[in-house]
Write a protein that holds these residues in place. Structure first.
Motif, mmCIF file in Angstrom:
data_model
loop_
_atom_site.group_PDB
_atom_site.id
_atom_site.type_symbol
_atom_site.label_atom_id
_atom_site.label_comp_id
_atom_site.label_asym_id
_atom_site.label_seq_id
_atom_site.Cartn_x
_atom_site.Cartn_y
_atom_site.Cartn_z
ATOM 1 N N VAL A 1 50.159 30.762 50.098
ATOM 2 C CA VAL A 1 49.514 29.459 49.938
ATOM 3 C C VAL A 1 48.014 29.668 50.145
ATOM 4 O O VAL A 1 47.592 30.149 51.203
ATOM 5 C CB VAL A 1 50.051 28.437 50.949
ATOM 6 N N ALA A 2 47.229 29.340 49.132
ATOM 7 C CA ALA A 2 45.806 29.680 49.185
ATOM 8 C C ALA A 2 44.975 28.648 48.437
ATOM 9 O O ALA A 2 45.477 27.917 47.567
ATOM 10 C CB ALA A 2 45.579 31.071 48.587
ATOM 11 N N TRP A 3 43.687 28.625 48.777
ATOM 12 C CA TRP A 3 42.710 27.801 48.056
ATOM 13 C C TRP A 3 42.121 28.662 46.945
ATOM 14 O O TRP A 3 41.498 29.687 47.204
ATOM 15 C CB TRP A 3 41.620 27.319 48.994
ATOM 16 N N ASP A 4 42.328 28.249 45.688
ATOM 17 C CA ASP A 4 41.837 28.994 44.539
ATOM 18 C C ASP A 4 40.356 28.675 44.347
ATOM 19 O O ASP A 4 39.978 27.532 44.078
ATOM 20 C CB ASP A 4 42.636 28.618 43.285
ATOM 21 N N LEU A 5 39.506 29.680 44.478
ATOM 22 C CA LEU A 5 38.059 29.460 44.423
ATOM 23 C C LEU A 5 37.585 29.088 43.027
ATOM 24 O O LEU A 5 36.620 28.329 42.878
ATOM 25 C CB LEU A 5 37.326 30.718 44.901
ATOM 26 N N ASP A 6 38.223 29.616 41.989
ATOM 27 C CA ASP A 6 37.793 29.322 40.623
ATOM 28 C C ASP A 6 38.295 27.965 40.142
ATOM 29 O O ASP A 6 37.608 27.273 39.389
ATOM 30 C CB ASP A 6 38.284 30.420 39.677
ATOM 31 N N ARG A 7 39.482 27.553 40.596
ATOM 32 C CA ARG A 7 40.054 26.271 40.169
ATOM 33 C C ARG A 7 39.775 25.162 41.170
ATOM 34 O O ARG A 7 40.095 24.014 40.923
ATOM 35 C CB ARG A 7 41.556 26.433 39.940
ATOM 36 N N GLU A 8 39.223 25.529 42.313
ATOM 37 C CA GLU A 8 38.852 24.588 43.362
ATOM 38 C C GLU A 8 40.011 23.659 43.713
ATOM 39 O O GLU A 8 39.884 22.435 43.731
ATOM 40 C CB GLU A 8 37.620 23.768 42.956
ATOM 41 N N ASP A 9 41.154 24.273 43.984
ATOM 42 C CA ASP A 9 42.344 23.501 44.339
ATOM 43 C C ASP A 9 43.321 24.427 45.050
ATOM 44 O O ASP A 9 43.207 25.657 44.991
ATOM 45 C CB ASP A 9 42.998 22.918 43.086
ATOM 46 N N TRP A 10 44.300 23.817 45.713
ATOM 47 C CA TRP A 10 45.344 24.583 46.376
ATOM 48 C C TRP A 10 46.313 25.135 45.347
ATOM 49 O O TRP A 10 46.670 24.460 44.386
ATOM 50 C CB TRP A 10 46.090 23.718 47.391
ATOM 51 N N ARG A 11 46.759 26.357 45.568
ATOM 52 C CA ARG A 11 47.734 26.988 44.690
ATOM 53 C C ARG A 11 48.785 27.718 45.531
ATOM 54 O O ARG A 11 48.508 28.153 46.648
ATOM 55 C CB ARG A 11 47.060 27.993 43.750
ATOM 56 N N THR A 12 49.990 27.850 44.955
ATOM 57 C CA THR A 12 51.076 28.601 45.576
ATOM 58 C C THR A 12 51.437 29.755 44.657
ATOM 59 O O THR A 12 51.794 29.542 43.495
ATOM 60 C CB THR A 12 52.307 27.702 45.804
ATOM 61 N N PHE A 13 51.315 30.986 45.164
ATOM 62 C CA PHE A 13 51.543 32.186 44.371
ATOM 63 C C PHE A 13 52.784 32.915 44.864
ATOM 64 O O PHE A 13 52.972 33.076 46.076
ATOM 65 C CB PHE A 13 50.341 33.134 44.463
ATOM 66 N N ARG A 14 53.608 33.382 43.931
ATOM 67 C CA ARG A 14 54.749 34.203 44.305
ATOM 68 C C ARG A 14 54.262 35.610 44.631
ATOM 69 O O ARG A 14 53.564 36.246 43.848
ATOM 70 C CB ARG A 14 55.778 34.235 43.177
ATOM 71 N N ALA A 15 54.659 36.096 45.800
ATOM 72 C CA ALA A 15 54.161 37.384 46.266
ATOM 73 C C ALA A 15 54.627 38.536 45.390
ATOM 74 O O ALA A 15 53.924 39.551 45.272
ATOM 75 C CB ALA A 15 54.584 37.614 47.714
ATOM 76 N N ASP A 16 55.802 38.414 44.752
ATOM 77 C CA ASP A 16 56.302 39.512 43.926
ATOM 78 C C ASP A 16 55.510 39.675 42.639
ATOM 79 O O ASP A 16 55.657 40.685 41.945
ATOM 80 C CB ASP A 16 57.785 39.299 43.606
#
Length: 328
Positions: A192-207
């Motif tokens: 769970v991270a703040w995407d600097l380019d999209r300026e929004d919260w994003r959820t990324f699959r670790a795999d």
């Protein structure tokens, strides 16, 4: 005075129980002199335990982290808990199954006979969720990189592979994020991270993540929407607008006891209205899906609302009628 070996184990147990121990208090707990405590500390250091001394009015000792893992001392409850955790590690999705099995064998070998018997009688079979596609495994080294970035509050760069892609996302620019949480949900790992380019919260699959080095500058943590990572993820996985609720939520009255409905309702609210009558508020991805879920209860149904739920019941009623009257 206890024998030296027994006293060393007692001293090690005390040092593991709290961070700082005044020398005088250690001597009192072990019923020895401060000089004997100093000698015992030196013996533990020779065995590889990184024990440091601190000065001050209550000068004493602390057990610090070292460059190698020395022998550990667990109480009975800790040893049993560790053995159980290692047995269910196969469902972690972190690619540590073989290492966990070896660690369990190591722990078992040094356990007292009474604990070994308890572990041998508690055989846990770790069964993953049935799925048409098995949950992907994540390299443990990737998890360590992600966890380190979260802990250090450092900007992370990584390639992110789209679903079904096998190029590791190499054809797209790397993502730049401020990592806040590394979590496991339903057998998968997510960042769970703040995407600097999209300026929004994003959820990324670790795999799907391939980290790049080095990491970026440190950052100040942001407040997660909803304030809690569990609520945030629940909202994202439900496809909601960020409110943390299902896209479709309806209310019905069932001719069933509340206790019977509660047993099969994971994410709904059940209110008792009588001995064999209850109110159920439930959510779903779609109105048709919600109607089908409620219809799974073998009971008469009164729809309180909204109108979309009534229309979904009418739609299903027509579908079921056609299915029942169709000629094979």
């Amino acid at each position: 005075m206890p024998k030296t070996s027994a006293r060393l184990l007692s001293l090690l147990s005390l040092l593991q129980a709290r961070r700082d121990w005044p020398g005088a208090l250690l001597a009192e707990r072990l019923d020895v002199s401060p000089r004997t405590v100093r000698r015992d500390v030196d013996r533990l250091r020779e065995l590889g335990y990184p024990i440091t001394a601190f000065k001050g009015p209550d000068g004493g000792y602390r057990l610090d982290a070292g460059t190698e893992l020395p022998p550990l001392l667990f109480d009975d409850e800790q040893a049993v808990a560790l053995a159980i955790a290692l047995q269910i590690a196969a469902t972690a999705g972190a690619g540590i199954e073989e290492a966990a099995a070896r660690a369990l064998n190591t722990v078992r070998q040094v356990m007292p006979a009474r604990l070994r018997r308890r572990i041998d009688t508690l055989q846990v079979t770790a069964v993953e969720r049935p799925s048409t596609r098995p949950d992907p495994q994540v390299d443990s080294s990737v998890l360590m990189v992600l966890s380190a970035a979260v802990h250090a509050r450092e900007v992370l760069r990584f390639d992110y592979a789209p679903a079904g892609a096998d190029d590791g996302g190499g054809g797209t620019p790397p993502r730049r994020v401020q990592p806040h949480h590394l979590v496991t949900w339903g057998g998968r790992w997510y960042l769970v991270a703040w995407d600097l380019d999209r300026e929004d919260w994003r959820t990324f699959r670790a795999d799907r993540i391939t980290p790049r080095t080095p990491t970026g500058p440190r950052f100040s943590p942001r407040e997660l929407p909803g304030g809690e990572v569990a609520a945030f993820l629940a909202g994202r996985f439900r496809g909601s607008d960020g409110s943390g609720d299902w896209p479709c939520r309806g209310e019905v009255i069932l001719d069933l006891p509340a206790a019977a409905v509660s047993s099969y309702t994971r994410d709904g609210v059940v209110e008792e209205l009588g001995q064999d009558r209850c109110r159920l508020v439930l959510g779903s991805w779609s109105w048709t899906g919600l109607a089908a879920t409620v219809g799974a209860f073998d009971a008469d149904i009164e729809v309180v609302g909204p109108a979309e739920l009534k229309e979904a019941f009418a739609h299903l009623a027509g579908r079921y009628t056609r299915a029942a009257t169709a000629t094979p």
